[in-house]
Design a protein around this motif. Structure first.
Motif, mmCIF file in Angstrom:
data_model
loop_
_atom_site.group_PDB
_atom_site.id
_atom_site.type_symbol
_atom_site.label_atom_id
_atom_site.label_comp_id
_atom_site.label_asym_id
_atom_site.label_seq_id
_atom_site.Cartn_x
_atom_site.Cartn_y
_atom_site.Cartn_z
ATOM 1 N N MET A 166 0.809 -1.210 0.000
ATOM 2 C CA MET A 166 0.000 0.000 0.000
ATOM 3 C C MET A 166 0.846 1.265 0.000
ATOM 4 O O MET A 166 0.396 2.321 -0.423
ATOM 5 C CB MET A 166 -0.923 0.010 1.223
ATOM 6 N N PHE A 167 2.103 1.144 0.472
ATOM 7 C CA PHE A 167 2.951 2.328 0.630
ATOM 8 C C PHE A 167 4.195 2.243 -0.245
ATOM 9 O O PHE A 167 5.282 2.694 0.135
ATOM 10 C CB PHE A 167 3.328 2.498 2.106
ATOM 11 N N GLY A 168 4.025 1.669 -1.442
ATOM 12 C CA GLY A 168 5.129 1.607 -2.393
ATOM 13 C C GLY A 168 6.338 0.906 -1.811
ATOM 14 O O GLY A 168 6.240 -0.167 -1.211
ATOM 15 N N LEU A 171 8.499 0.157 2.867
ATOM 16 C CA LEU A 171 8.883 -0.991 3.688
ATOM 17 C C LEU A 171 9.381 -2.126 2.798
ATOM 18 O O LEU A 171 8.945 -3.266 2.878
ATOM 19 C CB LEU A 171 7.705 -1.448 4.545
ATOM 20 N N SER A 172 10.300 -1.761 1.911
ATOM 21 C CA SER A 172 10.958 -2.717 1.000
ATOM 22 C C SER A 172 9.980 -3.439 0.095
ATOM 23 O O SER A 172 10.177 -4.610 -0.245
ATOM 24 C CB SER A 172 11.778 -3.741 1.802
ATOM 25 N N ASN A 173 8.894 -2.751 -0.302
ATOM 26 C CA ASN A 173 7.891 -3.352 -1.183
ATOM 27 C C ASN A 173 7.278 -4.609 -0.593
ATOM 28 O O ASN A 173 6.786 -5.459 -1.329
ATOM 29 C CB ASN A 173 8.490 -3.687 -2.556
ATOM 30 N N ASN A 174 7.293 -4.742 0.715
ATOM 31 C CA ASN A 174 6.843 -5.984 1.351
ATOM 32 C C ASN A 174 5.475 -5.770 1.983
ATOM 33 O O ASN A 174 5.352 -5.150 3.047
ATOM 34 C CB ASN A 174 7.857 -6.438 2.398
ATOM 35 N N PHE A 176 3.555 -7.909 3.370
ATOM 36 C CA PHE A 176 3.342 -8.654 4.602
ATOM 37 C C PHE A 176 3.973 -7.920 5.794
ATOM 38 O O PHE A 176 3.436 -7.957 6.899
ATOM 39 C CB PHE A 176 3.887 -10.068 4.450
ATOM 40 N N THR A 177 5.097 -7.236 5.557
ATOM 41 C CA THR A 177 5.659 -6.371 6.593
ATOM 42 C C THR A 177 4.700 -5.228 6.905
ATOM 43 O O THR A 177 4.471 -4.883 8.068
ATOM 44 C CB THR A 177 7.022 -5.818 6.151
ATOM 45 N N GLU A 178 4.116 -4.630 5.860
ATOM 46 C CA GLU A 178 3.134 -3.561 6.059
ATOM 47 C C GLU A 178 1.989 -4.035 6.950
ATOM 48 O O GLU A 178 1.565 -3.325 7.872
ATOM 49 C CB GLU A 178 2.572 -3.103 4.719
ATOM 50 N N ALA A 179 1.471 -5.211 6.647
ATOM 51 C CA ALA A 179 0.335 -5.735 7.416
ATOM 52 C C ALA A 179 0.709 -5.900 8.889
ATOM 53 O O ALA A 179 -0.078 -5.570 9.787
ATOM 54 C CB ALA A 179 -0.122 -7.069 6.830
ATOM 55 N N GLY A 234 3.456 -15.963 2.615
ATOM 56 C CA GLY A 234 3.301 -14.700 3.334
ATOM 57 C C GLY A 234 1.940 -14.593 3.994
ATOM 58 O O GLY A 234 1.830 -14.179 5.155
ATOM 59 N N LEU A 235 0.900 -14.981 3.278
ATOM 60 C CA LEU A 235 -0.447 -14.932 3.844
ATOM 61 C C LEU A 235 -0.584 -15.892 5.025
ATOM 62 O O LEU A 235 -1.193 -15.555 6.045
ATOM 63 C CB LEU A 235 -1.477 -15.272 2.767
#
Length: 431
Positions: A166-168, A171-174, A176-179, A234-235
């Protein structure tokens, strides 16, 4: 000495040539990351990466800065946070306008306000609350940080689409880290799959006899297999609510919940009944020919067209507004014949009262029936019997018209947003 150098170099050239194709296919989805790595490589190493990737040798410069005026425009157009107890943020794919429509569906629930954002470039601009230029979404750390704070501080829930961040690149295009980060700040987070992001090619080949995920037709299917497996891992690691947009994706995510695609059914209503013309108009509008079985559709329908039995129209690259006009003027809509399910185009055609033909497996039809107790009004057709099915419908116009007439009511019950809102209600709670 020169002869000796030639003898040494020849095997090396052969190895590079043999590896070039597979490496190019493997690296294609990761071009931005490869470019970033190449900037740090010694010149000699970069030379071989370039040769393996099939790219001409060149000096790799840092990405151009995002024009400040684009960042300012994105900042100025950021919508206000809803003034409701439950505030849902949906981002960033909006494929076929679904992010925006799921947001509107969620707002049917009491106390829910929603904002949809799209930062993924696509051929057409579907409705969304917030359109962000892909340059800004992908590369502006300033915008990314501001957007993260906007979501963290303003929203109670986030629905992440298609396993896209969601944030480009913040966070390293990750995704699952965003979540995890958003969950750590107290937001309730869920994911919703659109299709190719979780549809595992090897499993699809096992379950669907006409699956398009075969290496002979698609050289990059092994890369997609790797990407999907990564997404599924990841999910599984998140242990968060997961939704899918079409029933077939429950094969890949059996613990997920089907949240059907949504259309504005009223936009598609047409007063003209289907299958009354002596020579019916048949339309095929593939978004991806390999996935829809378009080669077989063209072969079967061109023959019927040349025999004067139907008027066949193959349509590609038209705007959403043109799609409405084309579907409204058709009698038959040939949807897809290889995935074993159905999506937005079929729903639009059913809402317009058109006769829809497509391949939907029995187990996916059961999933539809289990949801609302209705049969799916799509005439079962495979790549092997398209002409036969069409000829049968031409001979039995009353049956064809009866099936077509069931479409609008079916869509209102399952795909107008009310059912999807009910599905999302279990996630959109205040506690």
């Amino acid at each position: 000495m020169s002869q000796l150098k030639t003898m040494v170099r020849a095997p090396r050239r052969l190895v590079l040539r043999a590896l070039r194709g597979p490496v190019r296919a493997l690296l294609r989805p990761f071009r931005p990351q490869v470019k970033a790595i190449r900037r740090r490589l010694p010149r000699r190493a970069d030379h071989y990466v370039a040769r393996l990737g099939g790219a001409p040798m060149r000096v790799v410069l840092p990405a151009a800065p995002v024009p400040p005026e684009l960042v300012e425009q994105a900042r100025a157009s950021r919508p206000p946070v809803p003034d409701t107890p439950i505030r849902l943020y949906v981002a960033p794919a909006n494929f076929a306008g679904q992010g925006w429509l799921w947001a509107r569906a969620a707002e049917q629930l009491p106390g829910v306000g929603a904002v949809s954002m799209v930062g993924i470039p696509s051929g057409f601009r579907f409705s969304s609350d917030y359109h962000v230029p892909d340059e800004v979404y992908l590369r502006s750390l300033e915008w990314q940080r501001e957007q993260f704070e906007y979501v963290r501080q303003g929203f109670t829930h986030a629905l992440i689409e298609a396993q896209r961040p969601m944030f480009g690149s913040m966070l390293s295009n990750n995704v699952f880290t965003e979540a995890r980060v958003l969950s750590g700040y107290g937001l309730r987070v869920a994911t919703i799959a659109h299709g190719r992001d979780v549809r595992l090619p090897s499993l699809h080949r096992e379950n669907y006899p006409w699956s398009p995920y075969v290496q002979d037709e698609w050289a990059e299917v092994d890369v997609l297999e790797w990407q999907v497996r990564r997404n599924l891992r990841g999910l599984a690691s998140l242990d968060l609510p997961a939704f899918v947009s079409t029933p077939d994706l429950l094969d890949d995510l059996p613990d997920a919940t089907w949240c059907p695609v949504v259309i504005d059914a009223a936009l598609w209503e047409t007063p003209d009944p289907a299958m009354e013309r002596p020579r019916p108009v048949a339309v095929h509008m593939p978004t991806s020919s390999k996935f829809k079985g378009s080669e077989q559709v063209d072969e079967a329908m061109t023959d019927l067209h040349e025999r004067g039995l139907v008027e066949y129209r193959r349509i590609e690259g038209v705007s959403p507004e043109e799609v409405r006009r084309i579907i409204g003027s058709a009698d038959l809509v040939l949807d897809q014949f290889r995935l074993g399910s159905y999506g937005v185009t079929a729903c639009e055609a059913m809402a317009a009262g058109r006769l829809v033909l497509g391949h939907v497996t029995e187990h996916n039809r059961r999933r539809v029936h289990d949801a609302i107790g209705d049969e799916l009004p799509i005439v079962e057709t495979t790549v092997e019997n398209i002409a036969e099915v069409v000829l049968g419908l031409l001979d039995d116009r009353s049956r064809a018209q009866k099936i077509a007439a069931q479409g609008p009511g079916f869509v209102r019950r399952l795909h107008d947003g009310s059912y999807s809102a009910t599905v999302l209600s279990s996630f959109l709670t205040a506690d």
